[in-house]
Motif scaffolding. Structure first.
Motif, short mmCIF file in Angstrom:
data_model
loop_
_atom_site.label_atom_id
_atom_site.label_comp_id
_atom_site.label_asym_id
_atom_site.label_seq_id
_atom_site.Cartn_x
_atom_site.Cartn_y
_atom_site.Cartn_z
N THR A 130 47.33 -34.29 62.86
CA THR A 130 48.55 -34.50 61.90
C THR A 130 48.11 -33.41 60.57
OG1 THR A 130 49.26 -36.63 62.59
CG2 THR A 130 50.11 -36.14 60.44
N GLU A 131 49.01 -32.97 60.10
CA GLU A 131 48.65 -32.15 58.65
C GLU A 131 48.43 -32.80 57.75
OE1 GLU A 131 51.80 -28.97 57.48
OE2 GLU A 131 50.84 -27.73 58.91
N VAL A 132 47.65 -32.46 56.94
CA VAL A 132 47.14 -33.21 55.63
C VAL A 132 47.01 -32.02 54.64
CG1 VAL A 132 45.39 -34.43 54.39
CG2 VAL A 132 45.87 -34.83 56.73
N THR A 133 47.95 -32.35 53.22
CA THR A 133 47.48 -31.29 52.15
C THR A 133 46.51 -32.11 51.38
OG1 THR A 133 49.80 -30.63 52.62
CG2 THR A 133 48.63 -30.29 50.48
N ASP A 134 45.48 -31.50 51.25
CA ASP A 134 44.34 -32.02 50.31
C ASP A 134 44.90 -31.78 48.91
OD1 ASP A 134 42.10 -32.94 49.22
OD2 ASP A 134 40.89 -31.28 50.47
N LEU A 135 44.05 -32.44 48.04
CA LEU A 135 44.44 -32.51 46.59
C LEU A 135 44.22 -31.01 46.04
CD1 LEU A 135 42.67 -35.82 45.39
CD2 LEU A 135 44.94 -35.41 45.49
N ASP A 136 43.68 -30.02 46.62
CA ASP A 136 43.52 -29.02 46.08
C ASP A 136 44.34 -28.00 46.72
OD1 ASP A 136 42.64 -28.44 48.74
OD2 ASP A 136 40.46 -27.89 48.35
N GLY A 137 45.49 -28.56 47.58
CA GLY A 137 46.43 -27.70 47.88
C GLY A 137 46.38 -27.36 49.36
N GLU A 138 44.94 -27.53 49.82
CA GLU A 138 44.64 -26.68 51.26
C GLU A 138 45.21 -27.48 52.23
OE1 GLU A 138 40.99 -25.40 54.20
OE2 GLU A 138 40.67 -26.33 52.06
N VAL A 139 46.22 -26.95 53.30
CA VAL A 139 46.70 -27.71 54.15
C VAL A 139 45.71 -27.32 55.77
CG1 VAL A 139 48.92 -27.86 55.77
CG2 VAL A 139 49.08 -27.28 53.32
N LEU A 140 45.51 -28.77 56.07
CA LEU A 140 44.63 -28.65 57.39
C LEU A 140 44.92 -29.92 58.08
CD1 LEU A 140 41.10 -29.36 55.84
CD2 LEU A 140 43.05 -29.41 54.61
N SER A 141 44.41 -30.10 59.27
CA SER A 141 44.62 -31.16 60.12
C SER A 141 43.84 -32.38 59.75
CB SER A 141 44.16 -30.99 61.53
OG SER A 141 42.73 -30.76 61.80
#
Length: 192
Positions: free
Chosen positions: A98-109
């Motif tokens: 599932t896609e996660v958007t980290d606090l720094d804005g990076e989108v990753l699984s």
């Protein structure tokens, strides 16, 4: 036979209620976990709007320690109630896509996020700061990490220590000293 039945009934009544159900992903689900889009910036804003602390719990299918926490620790009323009242919990699957958007804005699984954050054990709980600079990841924004399964006292003390922002105090009482003091208070029967 009546004695055996009475004993078994009493034994079952003393066990904590199993509050967590198993989700389709093989992870335990509790009523205090939030089903979000896993955009941690939005989750942080929502947590702050509710006056709660954001924490990310990382778990995996088949994790015996996750099961232990969900069967023996989290269902305890004093712990479940404290989490429900004070925290906004987002669950991440250590091996999830599932896609996660980290606090720094990076989108990753989810699995890439867990690797990025350096999380190797489940369950792991990242307790996040209330305000985070735009260039900080969740791991960089964490004020504390609970790596693994712990007993009820340690778990409640960690959630309390973070919620009370004791990590900001200059009194020299880091979590270990705080926890030792709380153990002593519980043993003395003088918890306040």
């Amino acid at each position: 036979m009546k004695r055996l039945l009475a004993f078994l009934t009493a034994a079952l009544l003393t066990l904590p209620a199993f509050a967590a159900e198993m989700g389709d992903d093989g992870l335990h689900k509790t009523d205090w976990m939030r089903d979000t889009f896993k955009d941690l910036r939005e989750d942080l804003a929502d947590a702050n709007a509710e006056g709660k602390r954001l924490a990310v719990i990382v778990e995996q299918r088949g994790c015996v320690y996750c099961r232990q926490m969900h069967e023996e620790v989290f269902p305890r009323p004093e712990i479940a109630d404290y989490i429900r009242e004070n925290y906004f919990i987002v669950q991440i699957n250590l091996h999830g896509d599932t896609e996660v958007t980290d606090l720094d804005g990076e989108v990753l699984s989810e699995k890439a996020a867990a690797r990025k954050w350096g999380l190797l054990f489940t369950p792991s709980i990242l307790f996040l700061a209330e305000e985070v600079e735009d260039d900080k990841s969740a791991a960089q924004a964490a004020v504390a990490l609970m790596p693994g399964a712990f007993g009820p006292g340690t778990t409640l003390d960690m959630f309390t220590w973070v919620n009370e922002k004791r990590y900001t105090l200059d009194n020299g009482e880091d979590f270990q000293r705080y926890h030792a003091r709380r153990i002593q208070e519980r043993n003395d029967g003088s918890t306040d």
